[in-house]
Design a protein around this motif. Structure first.
Motif, mmCIF file in Angstrom:
data_model
loop_
_atom_site.group_PDB
_atom_site.id
_atom_site.type_symbol
_atom_site.label_atom_id
_atom_site.label_comp_id
_atom_site.label_asym_id
_atom_site.label_seq_id
_atom_site.Cartn_x
_atom_site.Cartn_y
_atom_site.Cartn_z
ATOM 1 N N ALA A 557 0.813 -1.220 0.000
ATOM 2 C CA ALA A 557 0.000 0.000 0.000
ATOM 3 C C ALA A 557 0.843 1.266 0.000
ATOM 4 O O ALA A 557 0.387 2.325 -0.455
ATOM 5 C CB ALA A 557 -0.932 -0.008 1.215
ATOM 6 N N GLU A 558 2.067 1.176 0.496
ATOM 7 C CA GLU A 558 2.918 2.372 0.567
ATOM 8 C C GLU A 558 3.336 2.855 -0.821
ATOM 9 O O GLU A 558 3.810 3.976 -0.984
ATOM 10 C CB GLU A 558 4.163 2.097 1.425
ATOM 11 N N GLN A 564 -4.888 7.891 -5.117
ATOM 12 C CA GLN A 564 -5.149 6.584 -5.736
ATOM 13 C C GLN A 564 -5.670 5.589 -4.701
ATOM 14 O O GLN A 564 -6.580 4.806 -4.984
ATOM 15 C CB GLN A 564 -3.884 6.052 -6.398
ATOM 16 N N LEU A 565 -5.101 5.626 -3.495
ATOM 17 C CA LEU A 565 -5.609 4.768 -2.420
ATOM 18 C C LEU A 565 -7.077 5.081 -2.142
ATOM 19 O O LEU A 565 -7.899 4.186 -1.954
ATOM 20 C CB LEU A 565 -4.786 4.976 -1.140
ATOM 21 N N HIS A 566 -7.396 6.363 -2.122
ATOM 22 C CA HIS A 566 -8.780 6.762 -1.848
ATOM 23 C C HIS A 566 -9.712 6.325 -2.982
ATOM 24 O O HIS A 566 -10.841 5.888 -2.745
ATOM 25 C CB HIS A 566 -8.848 8.280 -1.659
ATOM 26 N N ALA A 610 -7.519 14.968 -0.832
ATOM 27 C CA ALA A 610 -6.990 15.623 -2.028
ATOM 28 C C ALA A 610 -6.089 16.801 -1.667
ATOM 29 O O ALA A 610 -5.047 17.016 -2.285
ATOM 30 C CB ALA A 610 -8.144 16.098 -2.914
ATOM 31 N N GLU A 611 -6.484 17.588 -0.672
ATOM 32 C CA GLU A 611 -5.654 18.714 -0.237
ATOM 33 C C GLU A 611 -4.297 18.212 0.266
ATOM 34 O O GLU A 611 -3.253 18.777 -0.057
ATOM 35 C CB GLU A 611 -6.357 19.495 0.885
ATOM 36 N N LEU A 623 -2.366 15.223 -10.656
ATOM 37 C CA LEU A 623 -3.300 14.904 -11.727
ATOM 38 C C LEU A 623 -2.943 13.607 -12.442
ATOM 39 O O LEU A 623 -3.656 13.167 -13.327
ATOM 40 C CB LEU A 623 -3.351 16.051 -12.745
ATOM 41 N N GLY A 624 -1.843 12.997 -12.070
ATOM 42 C CA GLY A 624 -1.470 11.717 -12.677
ATOM 43 C C GLY A 624 -0.462 11.910 -13.786
ATOM 44 O O GLY A 624 0.505 11.195 -13.908
#
Length: 688
Positions: A557-558, A564-566, A610-611, A623-624
C-alpha cells in the motif's frame, strides 16, 4: 538598454543567456535570486556546534577526496576558515559536485552541521563559488544567489557577473506599472520598479518576500484575468441551445429512479437546469467523491438533451469505464426506449461502422465511448451535449475538439478525484463548478486499517469469515515499475498464493493485458457473485460497481499515491453493508508513506485527502500526468500561495465585470501587457 550593452558579455555568454531563455534585460531582471546569504548568519566554523538550524560558512577548499567503494562512493571536501575546519559530504551526484570545488578556491556552504568523528560535517549543503572575500563585502545585509545551469557554467557566468549585470540594468531602465493603482493600494504591494530593486537588492528577508509576493500576484492575476475573459467570450460568442425538461426527464425521476436523490445531487441538477435554460453554453464541472452519484446527475442532463431532440456524447478515459457507463445507462434508460451505442477502439470494423452510421444518422441518441469519439470519422447528426467523465485524464485541447462536432453543444465534465480549491481555480477556472459532498442514503464509509505482514493470517481469517457470509473481496496489487509485465508478475504470484490459502473459494485474476472481452467477462462474473475474491492490478480503480464487495486488501500500500488509495477504497462500500479497506504495506516505510497511510485511516473525506495529496506531490503529479491546460507559474505556487490566488481571482473578476475590454484610462498599461498574454491562452482554449 539592450542585452548586448551589458559589460563583460562575450558571444559565448550571450549564447548561454539565450539558451537559458534570457533574450532581453527584462528577462534577466526576472531571473530572481533562488536564495540569499544572510551575512548576519554567517558563522565561523568554530561556532557550528552551537547551531541546530542551517547556517552559512565561508572558507577555502583545502582538499577533496572520493571515499567508499562501488555504488557507495561519496565526495568529502575539507573547508577551512581562520577558526577551524568543516567537512562537506556528498553521497548523491558526487561526480557533479566534485567539479564545484577547486583547491584554495573560496566557497560558501549553507546547511546544518553535525559532529561526525573529529570534524563538524554538512551533508549535501548548498554550495556557492565565491571569487574572493571581497564579494562578501557588499554593504547590503543580504547577498542574492542566482540560479545557475550548465549553459552558465560553460560560459563562466558567475553569481558575481549576474549581480553586476542586474545592477547596471536597474540603474538604466524605467518601469511602467501595469497593475492598477487600486490593486496596489488594496494589497499594499510595492510598485513594479521598487519590487525589482528590492528583490535584487533587499535589506531584509521580509522586504524581499513582499516584493516576491507582488510578482506572484502578477502571475495569478494575468492568468485569472484571461480565464474570466475566456468565460465571458464563450457566453458572448457561443449562444447555447435552450434545453428544458420534457417527458423523458420527468418520467425517469418520478417513476424509474429507484432511490431518493441526495441534496448534493439535487443542487447539481438545479445548477445544470439553470445553465441549460439560460440560452448560454453550459461549461460545468460536477465534482464528487467515488460513489457520490455523479452519473445519475449526468443522466438528468442527457435526458433534457434528448427531450429536445439532441444527441449526447458520453466519454470516459478507458474502455473499462466506458463499458461501465454504457451498462449503467442501459439499466436506467432502456425502459424509456432510448437508443444508445458503445464506441471503442477495440471493436470490429463491421460493428464500428454500424455504430458510426447510427450516430451520423441521428438514430443513436447517446454515444458512449472512449477517445475514439474524438476521431474525424465520428460525425453527429445533432450533438447538443457532451459529458466527459474523469476530466483530468483528458487535455483541454481534446475537450475543445469534441465540442467542434456540434453547434456549440453544452459541456458537462465530471471528476471522481476531488479537486482542491486552489487547483480548481487554475486548471478548471474556465468552468463553473458544482460539488456533491454527501453519499446516497444507506451508504456507510469504509473502515480503514493498516496491518503488518505479521498480522496477515489474522486478516485472512477475517476475509474467510466475511466471504463465508456472502461478501466479496478485492485484492489489489500496485504497478511496481512502468512495466505491465512486472505488474502482472506480482499480481499473478499473489493470485496463486490466495488460491492455495482459500481452496474452497472462487478466485479470479484481472489485469491490463487482457482484451476488452475477457476483462468484461471477469468483471461480470464478480458483479454477479460468481467470483468471490478478485485479484487485480490497478485497472480496477475505475472498474465495476459491486454492492456486495465489502473488503479491499491493498498489497504494498505504501507504493500508491494518497488519491489513488482513496479512489481504490471507493470501489467498496457501494451497498448497505459495512465495508473494510485493509492496507498491507511493506516493513520499511518512508515518512511520506507513513503520512499517507495515517491519513487514509484518519479520514474518508475525499476533499481533505486531495488537499493533503496536492501538498505532497504538487499539481502536475497530483493529476497523474502533466495535464495540458495546467498553467506553468514561474514564481507562484497554487498550494503555498492560495491566499494570493484567491485575491488575484477576486481582483480579476471585478475588472472583467466593470471593464471587460480594458478600455478605462486606468487599465491602458494593463491592456498592453494583457493582450499578448490573453491571445496565447485564448487560442489554447479554442477562443479565436
Amino acid at each position: 538598454m539592450k542585452l548586448i550593452d551589458l559589460h563583460n558579455l562575450s558571444q559565448k555568454r550571450l549564447k548561454a543567456l539565450h539558451q537559458s531563455g534570457v533574450h532581453s534585460p527584462l528577462d534577466l531582471l526576472y531571473l530572481f535570486p533562488r536564495r540569499y546569504i544572510d551575512k548576519s548568519n554567517i558563522q565561523p566554523i568554530r561556532n557550528l556546534h552551537r547551531f541546530s538550524e542551517p547556517v552559512t560558512i565561508l572558507g577555502k577548499v583545502k582538499s577533496k577526496n572520493v571515499a567508499g567503494y562501488k555504488n557507495k562512493r561519496r565526495l568529502e571536501v575539507i573547508i577551512q576558515d581562520n577558526t577551524g575546519v568543516c567537512k562537506a559530504v556528498f553521497f548523491k551526484g558526487w561526480r557533479y559536485f566534485i567539479n564545484l570545488f577547486e583547491e584554495d578556491s573560496w566557497v560558501s556552504l549553507y546547511g546544518t552541521a553535525k559532529k561526525y568523528g573529529k570534524y563538524m560535517s554538512m551533508a549535501h549543503p548548498e554550495v556557492e563559488q565565491i571569487e574572493s572575500l571581497d564579494e562578501m563585502k557588499i554593504p547590503d545585509t543580504l547577498i542574492p544567489i542566482y540560479p545557475s545551469n550548465k549553459h552558465f557554467s560553460k560560459a563562466y557566468i558567475s553569481n558575481k557577473i549576474i549581480t553586476g549585470w542586474i545592477q547596471d540594468i536597474l540603474k538604466s531602465v524605467q518601469f511602467d506599472d501595469f497593475l492598477p493603482n487600486d490593486i496596489l493600494s488594496e494589497n499594499q504591494f510595492p510598485t513594479r520598479e521598487k519590487a525589482f530593486h528590492v528583490i535584487h537588492q533587499p535589506k531584509t528577508r521580509q522586504e524581499a518576500n513582499r516584493a516576491l509576493e507582488r510578482f506572484k500576484f502578477e502571475e495569478f492575476f494575468l492568468f485569472e484575468l484571461s480565464m474570466m475573459k475566456i468565460k465571458r467570450q464563450r457566453i458572448e460568442r457561443a449562444p447555447g441551445i435552450r434545453l428544458k425538461p420534457g417527458e423523458l426527464t420527468k418520467k425517469f425521476f418520478n417513476e424509474i429512479l429507484p432511490f431518493e436523490l441526495t441534496n448534493g445531487q439535487r443542487n447539481s441538477l438545479s445548477d445544470i437546469k439553470k445553465d441549460l435554460l439560460s440560452g448560454n453554453q453550459m461549461n460545468r464541472l460536477i465534482q464528487g467523491d467515488v460513489g457520490a452519484g455523479k452519473t445519475v446527475v449526468a443522466i438528468g442532463s442527457i435526458l433534457m438533451a434528448i427531450d429536445n431532440g439532441y444527441q449526447t456524447a458520453f466519454m470516459a478515459p478507458t474502455e473499462i469505464l466506458a463499458e461501465q457507463h454504457y451498462y449503467t445507462i442501459k439499466e436506467y434508460l432502456e425502459p424509456l426506449g432510448i437508443n444508445f451505442r458503445l464506441l471503442t477502439g477495440s471493436q470490429s470494423t463491421s460493428l464500428r461502422n454500424d455504430v458510426l452510421s447510427d450516430i451520423a444518422g441521428g438514430n443513436c441518441e447517446i454515444a458512449v465511448g472512449t477517445h475514439a469519439i474524438f476521431q474525424e470519422k465520428v460525425q453527429f447528426n445533432n450533438l447538443g451535449l457532451v459529458v466527459i467523465d474523469e476530466q483530468h485524464r483528458f487535455g483541454v485541447k481534446q475537450r475543445n475538439e469534441i465540442l467542434q462536432k456540434g453547434d456549440h453543444p453544452h459541456l458537462l465534465v465530471m471528476s471522481a478525484t476531488p479537486i482542491p480549491r486552489s487547483l480548481a481555480m487554475t486548471i478548471y477556472s474556465d468552468l463553473d463548478i458544482s460539488v456533491i459532498k454527501d453519499l446516497p442514503a444507506g451508504r456507510k464509509h469504509a473502515k480503514t486499517a493498516v496491518r503488518s505482514d505479521a498480522e496477515r493470517e489474522a486478516v485472512y481469517s477475517f476475509v474467510n469469515k466475511q466471504v463465508e457470509t456472502g461478501d466479496q473481496v478485492y485484492v489489489i496489487f500496485p504497478l511496481i515499475e512502468e512495466s505491465e509485465a512486472m505488474d502482472l508478475k506480482d499480481a499473478t504470484m499473489g493470485y496463486e498464493k490466495l488460491k492455495k490459502r482459500f481452496p474452497s473459494f472462487s478466485i479470479d485474476l484481472l489485469h491490463g493485458q487482457m482484451d476488452s472481452g475477457e476483462k468484461e467477462s471477469k468483471m461480470r462474473k464478480f458483479a454477479e457473485g460468481e467470483t468471490q475474491i478478485l485479484v487485480s492490478t490497478t485497472v480496477i480503480e475505475v472498474g465495476v460497481d459491486v454492492p456486495n464487495a465489502t473488503i479491499m486488501m491493498i498489497e504494498h500500500a505504501e507504493r500508491f499515491g494518497l488519491s489513488q488509495l482513496h479512489q481504490l477504497r471507493g470501489r467498496i462500500g457501494r451497498g448497505e453493508k459495512q465495508s473494510y479497506c485493509i492496507l498491507l504495506p511493506d516493513q520499511k516505510l518512508t515518512e511520506s508513506a507513513k503520512f499517507r497511510l495515517k491519513k487514509m485511516v484518519e479520514t474518508t473525506d475525499g476533499f481533505e485527502i486531495a488537499e493533503a495529496d496536492l501538498k505532497l506531490r504538487g499539481p502536475g503529479d497530483f493529476l497523474g500526468t502533466k495535464q495540458s491546460g495546467l498553467p506553468e507559474f514561474k514564481y507562484a505556487d497554487i498550494v503555498e500561495d492560495r491566499m494570493l490566488l484567491e485575491s488575484a481571482k477576486n481582483s480579476a473578476r471585478d475588472i472583467i465585470q466593470t471593464d471587460p475590454d480594458l478600455r478605462s484610462s486606468n487599465h491602458q498599461k494593463l491592456r498592453k501587457v494583457f493582450k499578448p498574454y490573453y491571445k496565447e491562452r485564448a487560442e489554447f482554449f479554442g477562443i479565436g
